[in-house]
Design a protein around this motif. Structure first.
Motif, PDB file in Angstrom:
ATOM      1  N   CYS A 106     -56.895  -8.407 -34.501  1.00 22.10           N
ATOM      2  CA  CYS A 106     -56.917  -7.681 -33.555  1.00 22.10           C
ATOM      3  C   CYS A 106     -57.428  -5.840 -33.604  1.00 22.10           C
ATOM      4  O   CYS A 106     -57.345  -5.687 -34.835  1.00 22.10           O
ATOM      5  CB  CYS A 106     -55.399  -7.349 -32.399  1.00 22.10           C
ATOM      6  SG  CYS A 106     -54.141  -6.404 -33.206  1.00 22.10           S
ATOM      7  N   ALA A 166     -56.079  -9.800 -29.288  1.00 25.35           N
ATOM      8  CA  ALA A 166     -54.229 -10.449 -28.795  1.00 25.35           C
ATOM      9  C   ALA A 166     -54.057 -10.124 -27.989  1.00 25.35           C
ATOM     10  O   ALA A 166     -54.145  -9.068 -27.669  1.00 25.35           O
ATOM     11  CB  ALA A 166     -53.519  -9.652 -30.055  1.00 25.35           C
ATOM     12  N   TRP A 218     -49.079  -8.026 -29.735  1.00 24.93           N
ATOM     13  CA  TRP A 218     -50.039  -7.501 -30.532  1.00 24.93           C
ATOM     14  C   TRP A 218     -48.726  -6.572 -31.578  1.00 24.93           C
ATOM     15  O   TRP A 218     -47.604  -6.107 -30.742  1.00 24.93           O
ATOM     16  CB  TRP A 218     -50.711  -6.363 -30.093  1.00 24.93           C
ATOM     17  CG  TRP A 218     -50.601  -6.037 -29.060  1.00 24.93           C
ATOM     18  CD1 TRP A 218     -51.091  -6.510 -27.793  1.00 24.93           C
ATOM     19  CD2 TRP A 218     -50.198  -4.806 -28.187  1.00 24.93           C
ATOM     20  NE1 TRP A 218     -50.628  -5.981 -26.689  1.00 24.93           N
ATOM     21  CE2 TRP A 218     -50.084  -5.317 -26.769  1.00 24.93           C
ATOM     22  CE3 TRP A 218     -48.853  -3.913 -29.138  1.00 24.93           C
ATOM     23  CZ2 TRP A 218     -49.344  -3.745 -26.478  1.00 24.93           C
ATOM     24  CZ3 TRP A 218     -48.484  -3.025 -27.998  1.00 24.93           C
ATOM     25  CH2 TRP A 218     -48.402  -2.528 -27.166  1.00 24.93           C
ATOM     26  N   ASN A 238     -52.213  -4.651 -22.164  1.00 26.82           N
ATOM     27  CA  ASN A 238     -52.975  -4.804 -23.672  1.00 26.82           C
ATOM     28  C   ASN A 238     -52.983  -3.267 -23.655  1.00 26.82           C
ATOM     29  O   ASN A 238     -53.439  -2.574 -24.734  1.00 26.82           O
ATOM     30  CB  ASN A 238     -54.264  -5.318 -23.602  1.00 26.82           C
ATOM     31  CG  ASN A 238     -53.767  -6.334 -24.426  1.00 26.82           C
ATOM     32  OD1 ASN A 238     -52.836  -7.264 -24.350  1.00 26.82           O
ATOM     33  ND2 ASN A 238     -54.845  -7.342 -24.602  1.00 26.82           N
ATOM     34  N   THR A 257     -51.237  -9.518 -35.321  1.00 25.68           N
ATOM     35  CA  THR A 257     -50.732 -10.378 -34.451  1.00 25.68           C
ATOM     36  C   THR A 257     -49.580 -10.779 -33.693  1.00 25.68           C
ATOM     37  O   THR A 257     -48.767 -10.418 -35.612  1.00 25.68           O
ATOM     38  CB  THR A 257     -52.370 -11.373 -33.917  1.00 25.68           C
ATOM     39  OG1 THR A 257     -52.238 -12.642 -34.587  1.00 25.68           O
ATOM     40  CG2 THR A 257     -53.551 -11.446 -33.521  1.00 25.68           C
TER      41      THR A 257
END
Ligand SMILES: [Zn+2]
Length: 350
Positions: free
Chosen positions: A262, A285, A288, A326, A349
């Motif tokens: 990631c 990802a 994470w 995210n 990840t």
């Protein structure tokens, strides 16, 4: 209001119940003051430091911790605060304000008991509980321990050591607990030599009033306030002090090489006089872990959209996804360093 109490103090005397009530009433005042304290400490980088001394303040946080921090910051002083665990628990924002003001926080027992009469397991429990309260309030795990009244024995030392705590007593007693005048406190502090540590207390007006003269005396001898080394117990140069010529902010995202599948990209959408927000977006990802390093004395005060944890220094944050998407963010207090920005060390990840 503490001057009269100070006259009755023994070294590091436990608080009376009446004082406890006063402090509880004052707790909300301290919280408000802490938010208003976000003024950069006066840099002491101009001073010539041929040696360092450890200024220590015991028994806090108290109802006047914010006043003490104001004086310390105005005089460019970083000091070590030997906190009492139950005071931290009842006033975590004041402990946090100590760290935000660039102070080192340390363990001074849970409730200032005479610890040499405790069993080994009682000692262990007392110091552990205090460490937890300090770490919970400030994000910093203490590395130093001062026994109440300076009373110690080999069992207490080994318990402290097993918890990663270096015992620190003092070389010079300011006598502030004993009703010393401002002039007497200044005179006592003038005996400090390089590497030595002085005992002072949070919550005493004369102590606060003595700080400008103490600093004038130290700088006339080219001595500077330093940190207490957890390995030697001696005063040394503060570590992690940012260099005087930190590059200016570029405003460009910090993008580390992708590791473990990631990529994390940081931006700084909001900057104020004393703090700024960082927003980090993760690509590649759903679950994470991102490791972010700060530049001391900057400190994170708030985070969102992630689950943070901290290493023992309090300057390295590991943020894990918590189902909020995210992009996570955090607010960083500049604490006198307005130019440094967090560095992303890794994105992995899982
Ligand atoms: Zn004490």
């Amino acid at each position: 209001m503490y001057a009269s109490i100070g006259g009755f103090r023994r070294p590091s005397t436990p608080r009376t119940s009446r004082l406890t009530v006063r402090l509880a009433v004052l707790a909300s005042t301290v919280a408000l003051s802490a938010a208003g304290l976000a003024v950069a400490a006066t840099p002491s980088s101009a001073a010539v430091c041929n040696g360092y001394v450890g200024l220590t303040f015991d028994d806090g946080p108290t109802g006047s911790t914010s006043a003490l921090l104001s004086v310390l910051r105005a005089n460019g002083v970083r000091a070590t605060m030997f906190n009492v665990g139950q005071n931290v628990q009842s006033n975590p924002s004041a402990a946090r304000a100590q760290v935000d003001a660039g102070m080192w926080v340390a363990n001074h027992s849970w409730n200032h008991a005479h610890m040499t009469s405790m069993s080994q397991s009682q000692m262990q429990s007392d110091l552990s509980q205090t460490n937890s309260a300090i770490q919970s309030a400030t994000g910093v795990r203490p590395q130093l321990f001062r026994p109440p009244y300076g009373e110690t024995n080999s069992t207490l030392q080994s318990v402290a050591s097993s918890l990663g705590l270096r015992q620190v007593i003092w070389d010079v007693d300011s006598q502030d607990w004993n009703g010393a005048s401002v002039g007497q406190i200044v005179s006592n502090a003038s005996r400090l030599q390089a590497g030595q540590v002085i005992l002072m207390h949070d919550g005493i007006q004369n102590t606060r009033d003595a700080i400008p003269q103490i600093m004038a005396n130290l700088s006339s001898r080219n001595l500077c306030p330093g940190m207490i080394s957890p390995s030697t117990g001696r005063a040394v140069a503060p570590d992690g002090t940012p260099p005087p010529t930190t590059p200016p902010p570029t405003g460009t995202p910090t993008t580390p090489p992708p590791t473990g599948g990631c990529t994390a990209t940081a931006t700084t959408p909001n900057v104020w006089g004393d703090r700024y927000n960082t927003s980090v977006t993760v690509q590649g990802a759903g679950n994470w872990t991102v490791v972010v390093a700060l530049t001391p004395p900057q400190r994170v005060s708030t985070t969102w959209n992630g689950s943070p944890s901290w290493d023992s220094t309090g300057y390295v944050m590991t943020m894990r996804s918590n189902g909020s998407g995210n992009t996570f963010g955090f607010t960083t207090m500049m604490n006198g360093n307005s130019s440094a920005r967090p560095q992303i060390r890794s994105c992995t990840t899982g």
